[in-house]
Scaffold this active site. Structure first.
Site, PDB file in Angstrom:
ATOM      1  N   GLY A  69       0.858  -1.011  -0.096  1.00  0.00           N
ATOM      2  CA  GLY A  69      -0.129  -0.128  -0.028  1.00  0.00           C
ATOM      3  C   GLY A  69       0.886   1.220   0.050  1.00  0.00           C
TER       4      GLY A  69
ATOM      5  CB  VAL B 135      -7.073  15.206   4.133  1.00  0.00           C
ATOM      6  CG1 VAL B 135      -7.942  14.956   2.542  1.00  0.00           C
ATOM      7  CG2 VAL B 135      -7.974  16.108   4.852  1.00  0.00           C
TER       8      VAL B 135
ATOM      9  CG  ASP C 137      -5.977  -7.855  -5.424  1.00  0.00           C
ATOM     10  OD1 ASP C 137      -5.650  -7.598  -4.233  1.00  0.00           O
ATOM     11  OD2 ASP C 137      -6.815  -8.808  -5.575  1.00  0.00           O
TER      12      ASP C 137
ATOM     13  CE  LYS D 168      -7.899   0.517  10.340  1.00  0.00           C
ATOM     14  NZ  LYS D 168      -6.669   0.071   9.389  1.00  0.00           N
TER      15      LYS D 168
ATOM     16  CE1 TYR E 299     -11.834   4.564  10.350  1.00  0.00           C
ATOM     17  CE2 TYR E 299     -11.108   3.306  12.573  1.00  0.00           C
ATOM     18  CZ  TYR E 299     -10.889   3.789  11.244  1.00  0.00           C
ATOM     19  OH  TYR E 299      -9.963   3.236  10.527  1.00  0.00           O
TER      20      TYR E 299
ATOM     21  CB  SER F 296       0.793   4.176  -4.583  1.00  0.00           C
ATOM     22  OG  SER F 296      -0.354   3.526  -4.145  1.00  0.00           O
ATOM     23  CB  THR F 297      -2.019   7.204  -1.852  1.00  0.00           C
ATOM     24  OG1 THR F 297      -2.618   6.161  -1.591  1.00  0.00           O
ATOM     25  CG2 THR F 297      -1.993   7.517  -3.261  1.00  0.00           C
ATOM     26  N   GLY F 298      -0.893   8.269   0.752  1.00  0.00           N
ATOM     27  CA  GLY F 298      -1.425   8.549   2.301  1.00  0.00           C
ATOM     28  C   GLY F 298      -0.064   7.996   3.269  1.00  0.00           C
TER      29      GLY F 298
HETATM   30  P1  NAD Z   1      -4.837   5.509   0.997  1.00  0.00           P
HETATM   31  O1  NAD Z   1      -6.237   5.290   0.330  1.00  0.00           O
HETATM   32  O2  NAD Z   1      -4.291   6.889   0.740  1.00  0.00           O
HETATM   33  O3  NAD Z   1      -3.777   4.377   0.573  1.00  0.00           O
HETATM   34  C1  NAD Z   1      -4.125   3.052   0.374  1.00  0.00           C
HETATM   35  C2  NAD Z   1      -3.077   2.333  -0.480  1.00  0.00           C
HETATM   36  O4  NAD Z   1      -3.535   0.669  -0.746  1.00  0.00           O
HETATM   37  C3  NAD Z   1      -2.730   2.797  -1.801  1.00  0.00           C
HETATM   38  O5  NAD Z   1      -1.126   2.630  -1.975  1.00  0.00           O
HETATM   39  C4  NAD Z   1      -3.430   1.756  -2.725  1.00  0.00           C
HETATM   40  O6  NAD Z   1      -2.688   1.561  -3.872  1.00  0.00           O
HETATM   41  C5  NAD Z   1      -3.063   0.627  -1.898  1.00  0.00           C
HETATM   42  N1  NAD Z   1      -4.125  -0.498  -2.265  1.00  0.00           N
HETATM   43  C6  NAD Z   1      -5.482  -0.747  -2.299  1.00  0.00           C
HETATM   44  N2  NAD Z   1      -6.189  -1.517  -2.372  1.00  0.00           N
HETATM   45  C7  NAD Z   1      -4.932  -2.443  -3.017  1.00  0.00           C
HETATM   46  C8  NAD Z   1      -4.847  -3.907  -3.198  1.00  0.00           C
HETATM   47  N3  NAD Z   1      -5.874  -4.626  -3.607  1.00  0.00           N
HETATM   48  N4  NAD Z   1      -3.529  -4.252  -3.656  1.00  0.00           N
HETATM   49  C9  NAD Z   1      -2.469  -3.500  -3.547  1.00  0.00           C
HETATM   50  N5  NAD Z   1      -2.579  -2.492  -2.995  1.00  0.00           N
HETATM   51  C10 NAD Z   1      -3.803  -1.703  -2.754  1.00  0.00           C
HETATM   52  O7  NAD Z   1      -5.048   5.063   2.412  1.00  0.00           O
HETATM   53  P2  NAD Z   1      -4.490   5.753   4.000  1.00  0.00           P
HETATM   54  O8  NAD Z   1      -5.221   6.548   4.709  1.00  0.00           O
HETATM   55  O9  NAD Z   1      -2.933   5.809   3.744  1.00  0.00           O
HETATM   56  O10 NAD Z   1      -4.744   4.217   4.916  1.00  0.00           O
HETATM   57  C11 NAD Z   1      -3.722   3.340   4.935  1.00  0.00           C
HETATM   58  C12 NAD Z   1      -3.906   2.605   6.291  1.00  0.00           C
HETATM   59  O11 NAD Z   1      -3.937   3.495   7.428  1.00  0.00           O
HETATM   60  C13 NAD Z   1      -5.328   1.917   6.484  1.00  0.00           C
HETATM   61  O12 NAD Z   1      -5.136   0.899   7.116  1.00  0.00           O
HETATM   62  C14 NAD Z   1      -6.019   3.136   6.975  1.00  0.00           C
HETATM   63  O13 NAD Z   1      -7.014   2.509   7.863  1.00  0.00           O
HETATM   64  C15 NAD Z   1      -5.078   3.638   8.152  1.00  0.00           C
HETATM   65  N6  NAD Z   1      -5.095   4.900   8.750  1.00  0.00           N
HETATM   66  C16 NAD Z   1      -5.735   5.796   8.059  1.00  0.00           C
HETATM   67  C17 NAD Z   1      -5.893   6.955   8.862  1.00  0.00           C
HETATM   68  C18 NAD Z   1      -6.246   8.431   8.000  1.00  0.00           C
HETATM   69  O14 NAD Z   1      -6.910   9.284   8.671  1.00  0.00           O
HETATM   70  N7  NAD Z   1      -6.046   8.477   6.847  1.00  0.00           N
HETATM   71  C19 NAD Z   1      -5.773   7.275  10.034  1.00  0.00           C
HETATM   72  C20 NAD Z   1      -5.336   6.249  10.861  1.00  0.00           C
HETATM   73  C21 NAD Z   1      -4.837   5.100  10.002  1.00  0.00           C
END
Ligand code: NAD
Length: 391
Positions: free
Chosen positions: A47, A269, A110, A241, A232, A49-51
């Site tokens: 995962g 975000v 995937d 979670k 949540y 590529s983003t976030g």
């Molecule tokens: P995001 O949407 O920015 O990133 C998701 C990543 O997963 C991307 O790189 C995407 O390409 C990859 N992905 C999705 N489906 C896939 C698949 N089938 N195969 C391979 N890659 C796949 O999300 P995020 O917010 O960075 O979330 C990442 C984790 O952090 C999650 O578990 C989320 O619950 C947790 N989190 C997020 C927050 C928040 O506020 N954003 C806060 C706490 C925890």
């Protein structure tokens, strides 16, 4: 072509390659400015590529000089359609990593599938030997396993929930009701966002001999304030979670030579969080208060602090349940007392004044490569960007 944002509520269907590159460049610059940090040398980010996953990859590479293998599920450009932001981010990441002499390879596919796991094992075995850190940062809508497709749902458990929310199409405060999930929806969410696939990954990596002795693995979670508990923490995603946390405990008991930990991160975000009902409004208030109190962090600041002060420490600073708490500043009483005060008085009329709704949208557009001062959006750009390691 000239690329403009096309926003549909909580998603932007276009992404700007130069803006995404700028986004990655700025994150790298932040990490480099904090100085080098001893840490993992070979890192798998699932995962990536983003976030939070992208920020983890950047921190590992540019903070700890780690070689990274990143896994993502993104779409390249086709015809007049731009690629996804995660695609452009990964192209930019590989470009900057290569410039700094850092190994960086990516797999687009995937992550839940056996094929992608095998591909990752083959690449690690061939190029790296073993990995010493595995970051699990997937946020996915569905997962196919054993011939069944499971979907993740953002609903309550037990009773319906009605709260203020923001209509992202109009920036108006509305009342939003969320219905309770069926048992099947709860089960689906746990299958997709719980720990089962995380454990599968760690087991197959270990079995293949590509996980270093005493490797660490971290997955990300969220708790948040009581205000959002029904949607949540006590909702479908919270059940997943909980499963993630139980999986960490199970892996620590059953698997030798690997430490598994959940890091509870701050609400930010991202493409995943924008889609959760009620959360965007909470985020816009939280941003304002944390910025005023000087404790606001974005993804890269959170992940840099995670690597510098918690994840790599021995022993790791954890709470009673064994979790790393990166949400410590978000859940600070001073922050939450203010959030509740503002929440109670919030209306469409005072939205701009009492919340950082502009900051919310700023981060939202930046996720897709828009609104960077350094980028001239009136210029034609080639949207067909290649990711070197996927050639
Ligand atoms: P995001 O949407 O920015 O990133 C998701 C990543 O997963 C991307 O790189 C995407 O390409 C990859 N992905 C999705 N489906 C896939 C698949 N089938 N195969 C391979 N890659 C796949 O999300 P995020 O917010 O960075 O979330 C990442 C984790 O952090 C999650 O578990 C989320 O619950 C947790 N989190 C997020 C927050 C928040 O506020 N954003 C806060 C706490 C925890």
């Amino acid at each position: 072509m000239i690329v403009e944002p096309k926003v549909r509520e909580y998603i932007c269907t276009t992404a700007h390659p130069a803006g995404c590159e700028e986004n990655v460049r700025e994150q790298i610059a932040y990490v480099k400015a904090q100085g080098p940090k001893a840490g993992p040398k070979k890192v798998l980010v699932i995962g990536a590529s983003t976030g939070y996953g992208l920020a983890s990859r950047i921190t590992a590479a540019f903070g700890c000089q780690a070689a990274t293998l990143g896994i993502m599920f993104e779409r390249p450009a086709s015809g007049k359609r731009t690629a996804t932001a995660g695609w452009y981010n990964t192209a930019a990441f590989e470009k900057f990593a290569t410039q700094d002499g850092l190994y960086a390879k990516s797999i687009n596919g995937d992550a839940f599938s056996a094929e992608v796991k095998k591909q990752a094992i083959d690449i690690i075995r061939r190029d790296l030997g073993q990995v010493d850190l595995v970051v699990y940062s997937l946020a996915a809508p569905r997962r196919s396993a054993d011939g069944v497709t499971y979907s993740s749902t953002l609903k309550t458990v037990g009773s319906p929930f009605t709260e203020k929310s923001i209509d992202l199409r109009t920036n108006e405060i509305v009342t939003k009701s969320v219905e309770p999930a069926t048992d099947k929806e709860i089960e689906g969410t746990i299958k997709v966002m719980g720990g089962e696939d995380w454990e599968d990954w760690i087991k197959v990596l270990q079995k293949a001999g590509v996980l270093a002795e005493n490797a660490k693995t971290v997955a990300y979670s969220y708790i948040g304030p009581e205000l959002t508990y029904p949607i949540y923490t006590h909702g479908t995603i919270g059940q997943a979670k909980n499963h993630l946390q139980k999986t960490a405990e199970k892996m620590n008991q059953e698997l030798n030579g690997v430490t598994a930990v959940v890091s509870v991160n701050k609400a930010l975000v991202t493409q995943a969080s924008s889609a959760i009902p009620i959360v965007p409004l909470y985020l816009s208030i939280l941003y304002k208060i944390m910025k005023e109190q000087g404790s606001h962090e974005d993804c890269i600041r959170q992940m840099d602090r995670l690597f510098r002060t918690k994840l790599l420490e021995n022993p790791m600073p954890v709470d009673q349940e064994g979790r790393i708490r990166m949400d410590d500043w978000e859940l600070d009483e001073k922050v939450q007392a203010e959030v509740m005060k503002v929440w109670a008085m919030m209306s469409t009329e005072n939205l701009k004044e009492v919340s950082d709704i502009d900051g919310y949208w700023e981060d939202f557009y930046k996720m897709f490569g828009f609104r960077f001062e350094q980028v001239d959006y009136s210029q034609d750009v080639d949207v067909d960007v290649r990711i070197p390691s996927l050639e």
